[in-house]
Design a protein around this motif. Sequence first.
Motif, PDB file in Angstrom:
ATOM      1  N   GLY A 172       1.071  -1.390   0.276  1.00  0.00           N
ATOM      2  CA  GLY A 172       0.193   0.074   0.285  1.00  0.00           C
ATOM      3  C   GLY A 172       1.168   1.200  -0.235  1.00  0.00           C
ATOM      4  N   ALA A 173       0.426   2.143   0.232  1.00  0.00           N
ATOM      5  CA  ALA A 173       0.873   3.650   0.680  1.00  0.00           C
ATOM      6  C   ALA A 173       1.981   3.598   1.944  1.00  0.00           C
ATOM      7  N   LYS A 174       2.942   4.142   0.815  1.00  0.00           N
ATOM      8  CA  LYS A 174       4.220   3.836   1.656  1.00  0.00           C
ATOM      9  C   LYS A 174       5.436   5.172   1.861  1.00  0.00           C
ATOM     10  N   PRO A 175       5.821   6.019   2.667  1.00  0.00           N
ATOM     11  CA  PRO A 175       6.825   6.709   2.573  1.00  0.00           C
ATOM     12  C   PRO A 175       8.259   6.236   1.922  1.00  0.00           C
ATOM     13  N   PHE A 176       8.487   4.735   1.868  1.00  0.00           N
ATOM     14  CA  PHE A 176       9.602   4.058   1.470  1.00  0.00           C
ATOM     15  C   PHE A 176      10.005   3.467   0.526  1.00  0.00           C
ATOM     16  N   GLY A 177      10.382   3.962  -0.783  1.00  0.00           N
ATOM     17  CA  GLY A 177      10.790   2.976  -1.783  1.00  0.00           C
ATOM     18  C   GLY A 177       9.893   3.497  -2.998  1.00  0.00           C
ATOM     19  N   LEU A 178       9.483   3.068  -3.597  1.00  0.00           N
ATOM     20  CA  LEU A 178       9.439   3.090  -5.025  1.00  0.00           C
ATOM     21  C   LEU A 178       8.030   2.306  -5.231  1.00  0.00           C
ATOM     22  N   ASP A 179       6.977   2.188  -5.695  1.00  0.00           N
ATOM     23  CA  ASP A 179       5.821   1.102  -6.038  1.00  0.00           C
ATOM     24  C   ASP A 179       6.675   0.860  -7.087  1.00  0.00           C
ATOM     25  N   ALA A 180       6.317  -1.044  -7.287  1.00  0.00           N
ATOM     26  CA  ALA A 180       6.567  -1.599  -7.716  1.00  0.00           C
ATOM     27  C   ALA A 180       6.662  -1.090  -9.567  1.00  0.00           C
ATOM     28  N   GLU A 181       5.406  -0.686  -9.922  1.00  0.00           N
ATOM     29  CA  GLU A 181       5.181  -0.586 -10.780  1.00  0.00           C
ATOM     30  C   GLU A 181       6.034   0.248 -11.656  1.00  0.00           C
ATOM     31  N   ARG A 182       6.660   0.725 -11.084  1.00  0.00           N
ATOM     32  CA  ARG A 182       7.348   2.744 -11.235  1.00  0.00           C
ATOM     33  C   ARG A 182       9.272   1.688 -11.238  1.00  0.00           C
ATOM     34  N   VAL A 183       8.798   1.229 -10.931  1.00  0.00           N
ATOM     35  CA  VAL A 183      11.196   0.685 -11.060  1.00  0.00           C
ATOM     36  C   VAL A 183      11.749   0.376 -12.003  1.00  0.00           C
ATOM     37  N   PRO A 184      11.190  -0.362 -13.282  1.00  0.00           N
ATOM     38  CA  PRO A 184      11.554  -0.779 -14.362  1.00  0.00           C
ATOM     39  C   PRO A 184      12.127   0.201 -14.762  1.00  0.00           C
ATOM     40  N   ALA A 185      11.183   1.758 -15.269  1.00  0.00           N
ATOM     41  CA  ALA A 185      11.277   3.210 -15.719  1.00  0.00           C
ATOM     42  C   ALA A 185      12.877   3.594 -15.462  1.00  0.00           C
ATOM     43  N   LEU A 186      12.668   3.419 -14.088  1.00  0.00           N
ATOM     44  CA  LEU A 186      13.965   4.123 -13.227  1.00  0.00           C
ATOM     45  C   LEU A 186      15.337   2.957 -12.954  1.00  0.00           C
ATOM     46  N   ALA A 187      15.131   1.984 -13.310  1.00  0.00           N
ATOM     47  CA  ALA A 187      16.441   0.909 -13.320  1.00  0.00           C
ATOM     48  C   ALA A 187      16.976   1.261 -14.793  1.00  0.00           C
ATOM     49  N   ARG A 188      16.006   1.280 -15.307  1.00  0.00           N
ATOM     50  CA  ARG A 188      16.996   1.254 -16.879  1.00  0.00           C
ATOM     51  C   ARG A 188      17.396   2.674 -17.150  1.00  0.00           C
ATOM     52  N   LYS A 189      16.628   3.704 -16.582  1.00  0.00           N
ATOM     53  CA  LYS A 189      17.372   5.400 -16.670  1.00  0.00           C
ATOM     54  C   LYS A 189      19.075   5.083 -15.499  1.00  0.00           C
ATOM     55  N   ILE A 190      18.909   4.754 -14.637  1.00  0.00           N
ATOM     56  CA  ILE A 190      20.226   3.936 -13.744  1.00  0.00           C
ATOM     57  C   ILE A 190      21.043   3.351 -14.926  1.00  0.00           C
ATOM     58  N   VAL A 191      20.582   2.031 -15.187  1.00  0.00           N
ATOM     59  CA  VAL A 191      21.761   1.361 -15.990  1.00  0.00           C
ATOM     60  C   VAL A 191      22.477   2.533 -16.957  1.00  0.00           C
ATOM     61  N   ASP A 192      21.265   3.206 -18.157  1.00  0.00           N
ATOM     62  CA  ASP A 192      21.796   3.570 -19.239  1.00  0.00           C
ATOM     63  C   ASP A 192      22.391   4.785 -18.685  1.00  0.00           C
ATOM     64  N   ALA A 193      21.834   5.579 -17.814  1.00  0.00           N
ATOM     65  CA  ALA A 193      23.120   6.907 -17.290  1.00  0.00           C
ATOM     66  C   ALA A 193      24.783   6.681 -16.415  1.00  0.00           C
ATOM     67  N   GLU A 194      24.547   5.352 -16.898  1.00  0.00           N
ATOM     68  CA  GLU A 194      25.728   4.537 -16.439  1.00  0.00           C
ATOM     69  C   GLU A 194      26.869   4.694 -15.562  1.00  0.00           C
ATOM     70  N   ALA A 195      26.165   4.363 -13.868  1.00  0.00           N
ATOM     71  CA  ALA A 195      25.693   4.611 -13.158  1.00  0.00           C
ATOM     72  C   ALA A 195      26.411   2.864 -12.328  1.00  0.00           C
ATOM     73  N   ASN A 196      27.021   2.586 -11.843  1.00  0.00           N
ATOM     74  CA  ASN A 196      27.345   1.463 -10.793  1.00  0.00           C
ATOM     75  C   ASN A 196      25.684   1.090 -10.306  1.00  0.00           C
ATOM     76  N   TRP A 197      25.252   0.470 -11.695  1.00  0.00           N
ATOM     77  CA  TRP A 197      23.815  -0.128 -11.048  1.00  0.00           C
ATOM     78  C   TRP A 197      24.003  -1.939  -9.743  1.00  0.00           C
ATOM     79  N   ARG A 198      23.491  -1.924  -8.731  1.00  0.00           N
ATOM     80  CA  ARG A 198      23.953  -2.878  -8.013  1.00  0.00           C
ATOM     81  C   ARG A 198      22.419  -3.415  -8.066  1.00  0.00           C
ATOM     82  N   GLY A 199      21.252  -3.303  -8.361  1.00  0.00           N
ATOM     83  CA  GLY A 199      20.204  -4.040  -7.868  1.00  0.00           C
ATOM     84  C   GLY A 199      19.426  -3.418  -7.209  1.00  0.00           C
ATOM     85  N   PHE A 200      17.844  -4.633  -6.281  1.00  0.00           N
ATOM     86  CA  PHE A 200      17.018  -4.000  -5.610  1.00  0.00           C
ATOM     87  C   PHE A 200      17.401  -4.336  -4.424  1.00  0.00           C
ATOM     88  N   HIS A 201      15.974  -3.325  -3.697  1.00  0.00           N
ATOM     89  CA  HIS A 201      16.487  -3.847  -2.063  1.00  0.00           C
ATOM     90  C   HIS A 201      14.327  -4.142  -1.562  1.00  0.00           C
TER      91      HIS A 201
END
Length: 408
Positions: A172-201
């Motif tokens: 449900g609604a929480k101040p912690f983390g990103l709602d699951a459905e928004r995660v894939p877009a951000l994960a791609r953005k991080i990888v594309d930005a050539e950050a050191n992508w570590r995964g999920f928590h």
Amino acid sequence: MKALGPIPIEYTAKDGELAIGGRIASALAKEARETPLFVYSREIIEQRIAGLRKAMPERLNIHYAMKANPYGPLLEFMADLVDGLDIASAGELQQAREAGYLPREISFAGPGKRDRELFAAIKAGVTLNLESENEADRALQIGKELRIAPRLAIRVNPSFELRGSGMKMGGGAKPFGLDAERVPALARKIVDAEANWRGFHIYSGSQALDAEAIIESQAHVLDVAATLAQEAGVPVPHLNMGGGFGIPYFDKDTPLDIAEVGDALKARFAGLPPVLAETQFAIELGRYLVGEAGVYLTRIVDRKVSHETTYLITDGGLHHQLAASGNFGTVVRRNYPVAIANRFDAEPEEVVNVVGCLCTPLDRLADAAHLPRAEVGDLIAVFCAGAYGASASPDNFLGQGPALEMLV
Ligand SMILES: *Cc1c(COP(=O)(O)O)cnc(C)c1O
């Protein structure tokens, strides 16, 4: 009469007194020269972690969530026993560095990370568990300024919660983390930005004593991580599976069956989907590692009777033990395990209320407790004091100041 919580089985009597790390309570208080006093046992922490390693899959790393107990000597001691450290502020980062943890062993979660905290973490090379898109943008920008590829993971707000959990942190609604459905877009953005992508928590709750509930939650975590990674088309170098292992605080609480949890996880690890085949897994635990290893010792300064109720009034209280007083996230106040430390093997003889020294009716350490006869000068022990005690209590309240702490 109200029942007390169960005293952890590791504690035994020596010369009639409670012994911690082989030393009797009165000797510890004498050495400290002052009460109240938190005493933490190295031996119990070591046994705890050894038992956990034996039960869990070898592939699973064990992280310590330092907010449970950031006492410097304990933090240093833990550094050799765990595989990683979870922090939640730049202040904790500094304490962790001073205690000898390497930046690559540290991950930083927590909503509301300020720019200067992101800066310190990225500069040090700590993994950030990102809590929002906004935080991700700021981290990428700071990485650019520093010319460092920041180590970034995404904290997922899962759509499930840990059943029977004392404190719910997902679903449900929480101040912690990103709602699951928004995660894939951000994960791609991080990888594309050539950050050191570590995964999920993925952290779904805390203080669970039911093995089935934890097994179910861990199964969900693995499924969610695999689905999100597939959807995003990104690998999962690391998966922080959360924790939630509880300890018995109250009457009728029974210990978590970690063998059952470990066996189920071993079976899961044996059949991982390809996207998680190379993943490094970790759980993050606070109270399970250190909670039962701590005892709060406070001295009786007065004994009095009001309307036929006997009060043992101590020099401690909720300013050090907010949780035991029943004012830290509990709905119904129940008694923690409590004993007369210097009469540890005496038979219970009377029903008393043990209270703190603060001028507030909230300051209770045990209600209607059946205890041996105690006098002024005796020591009260409050168990399960190794987590969320000293650092999670308002020690400035009424000008009392902090308790002493000791690692034995
Ligand atoms: C508080 C917290 C923990 C530790 O919780 P315990 O109940 O002490 O094990 C672990 N992970 C996160 C994200 C937390 O906020």
